[in-house]
Design a protein around this motif. Sequence first.
Motif, PDB file in Angstrom:
ATOM      1  N   ALA A  57       0.856  -1.207   0.018  1.00  0.00           N
ATOM      2  CA  ALA A  57       0.014  -0.026  -0.062  1.00  0.00           C
ATOM      3  C   ALA A  57       0.776   1.388  -0.016  1.00  0.00           C
ATOM      4  O   ALA A  57       0.544   2.365  -0.461  1.00  0.00           O
ATOM      5  CB  ALA A  57      -1.074  -0.253   1.136  1.00  0.00           C
ATOM      6  N   GLY A  58       2.064   1.077   0.535  1.00  0.00           N
ATOM      7  CA  GLY A  58       2.902   2.296   0.580  1.00  0.00           C
ATOM      8  C   GLY A  58       2.647   3.187   1.863  1.00  0.00           C
ATOM      9  O   GLY A  58       3.249   4.169   2.172  1.00  0.00           O
ATOM     10  N   VAL A  59       1.732   2.678   2.600  1.00  0.00           N
ATOM     11  CA  VAL A  59       1.470   3.483   4.074  1.00  0.00           C
ATOM     12  C   VAL A  59       0.989   2.426   5.109  1.00  0.00           C
ATOM     13  O   VAL A  59       0.368   1.371   4.734  1.00  0.00           O
ATOM     14  CB  VAL A  59       0.111   4.437   3.633  1.00  0.00           C
ATOM     15  N   GLU A  90     -16.401  -4.882  -2.551  1.00  0.00           N
ATOM     16  CA  GLU A  90     -16.368  -3.157  -3.233  1.00  0.00           C
ATOM     17  C   GLU A  90     -15.200  -2.474  -2.621  1.00  0.00           C
ATOM     18  O   GLU A  90     -14.344  -1.706  -3.427  1.00  0.00           O
ATOM     19  CB  GLU A  90     -17.491  -2.532  -2.898  1.00  0.00           C
ATOM     20  N   LEU A  91     -14.983  -2.790  -1.205  1.00  0.00           N
ATOM     21  CA  LEU A  91     -13.917  -2.108  -0.512  1.00  0.00           C
ATOM     22  C   LEU A  91     -12.419  -2.586  -1.017  1.00  0.00           C
ATOM     23  O   LEU A  91     -11.420  -1.767  -1.444  1.00  0.00           O
ATOM     24  CB  LEU A  91     -13.740  -2.137   1.045  1.00  0.00           C
ATOM     25  N   GLY A 116      -7.357  -1.545  -4.166  1.00  0.00           N
ATOM     26  CA  GLY A 116      -6.864  -2.062  -5.216  1.00  0.00           C
ATOM     27  C   GLY A 116      -6.588  -1.419  -6.574  1.00  0.00           C
ATOM     28  O   GLY A 116      -6.034  -1.649  -7.469  1.00  0.00           O
ATOM     29  N   ALA A 117      -7.796  -0.498  -6.928  1.00  0.00           N
ATOM     30  CA  ALA A 117      -7.857  -0.138  -8.379  1.00  0.00           C
ATOM     31  C   ALA A 117      -6.603   0.468  -9.099  1.00  0.00           C
ATOM     32  O   ALA A 117      -6.600   0.112 -10.222  1.00  0.00           O
ATOM     33  CB  ALA A 117      -9.113   0.749  -8.334  1.00  0.00           C
ATOM     34  N   LYS A 166      -3.079  -7.488  -5.452  1.00  0.00           N
ATOM     35  CA  LYS A 166      -2.779  -8.971  -5.431  1.00  0.00           C
ATOM     36  C   LYS A 166      -2.623  -9.338  -3.662  1.00  0.00           C
ATOM     37  O   LYS A 166      -3.204 -10.507  -3.559  1.00  0.00           O
ATOM     38  CB  LYS A 166      -1.535  -9.221  -6.078  1.00  0.00           C
ATOM     39  N   VAL A 167      -1.963  -8.713  -3.026  1.00  0.00           N
ATOM     40  CA  VAL A 167      -2.054  -8.806  -1.697  1.00  0.00           C
ATOM     41  C   VAL A 167      -3.439  -8.859  -0.758  1.00  0.00           C
ATOM     42  O   VAL A 167      -3.957  -9.827  -0.137  1.00  0.00           O
ATOM     43  CB  VAL A 167      -1.262  -7.767  -0.685  1.00  0.00           C
ATOM     44  N   LEU A 168      -4.441  -7.871  -1.431  1.00  0.00           N
ATOM     45  CA  LEU A 168      -5.610  -8.013  -0.824  1.00  0.00           C
ATOM     46  C   LEU A 168      -6.403  -9.098  -1.160  1.00  0.00           C
ATOM     47  O   LEU A 168      -7.176  -9.865  -0.324  1.00  0.00           O
ATOM     48  CB  LEU A 168      -6.451  -6.683  -1.293  1.00  0.00           C
ATOM     49  N   ALA A 169      -6.119  -9.605  -2.185  1.00  0.00           N
ATOM     50  CA  ALA A 169      -6.971 -10.949  -2.889  1.00  0.00           C
ATOM     51  C   ALA A 169      -6.455 -12.259  -1.754  1.00  0.00           C
ATOM     52  O   ALA A 169      -7.422 -13.085  -1.854  1.00  0.00           O
ATOM     53  CB  ALA A 169      -6.497 -11.035  -4.052  1.00  0.00           C
TER      54      ALA A 169
END
Length: 80
Positions: A13-15, A30-31, A36-37, A44-47
């Motif tokens: 995310a960089g943060v 949706e979030l 990740g848009a 990829k990490v969120l998945a």
Amino acid sequence: MRIRYFAGAAEAAGVPEESFEPDFDVTVAELVEQLGADRERLAKVLAVSTLLIDGRPVHERSEYIGPESQVDVLPPFAGG
């Protein structure tokens, strides 16, 4: 909504955390899509990450999240 990233998720995310300001309840799916848009690596990490909403594990990505919630993103951890 407060989003907190841990370990590799924070790196992607960089943060370590950020705010997300929906006008209404959104689903976990949706979030994840919106976060990740524009960040392919984060998508990829969120998945593959475990998400906690207000300290409670998410079991279905169709679950709704209120605008005042805290979401923790926990990527898979390697250990030994």
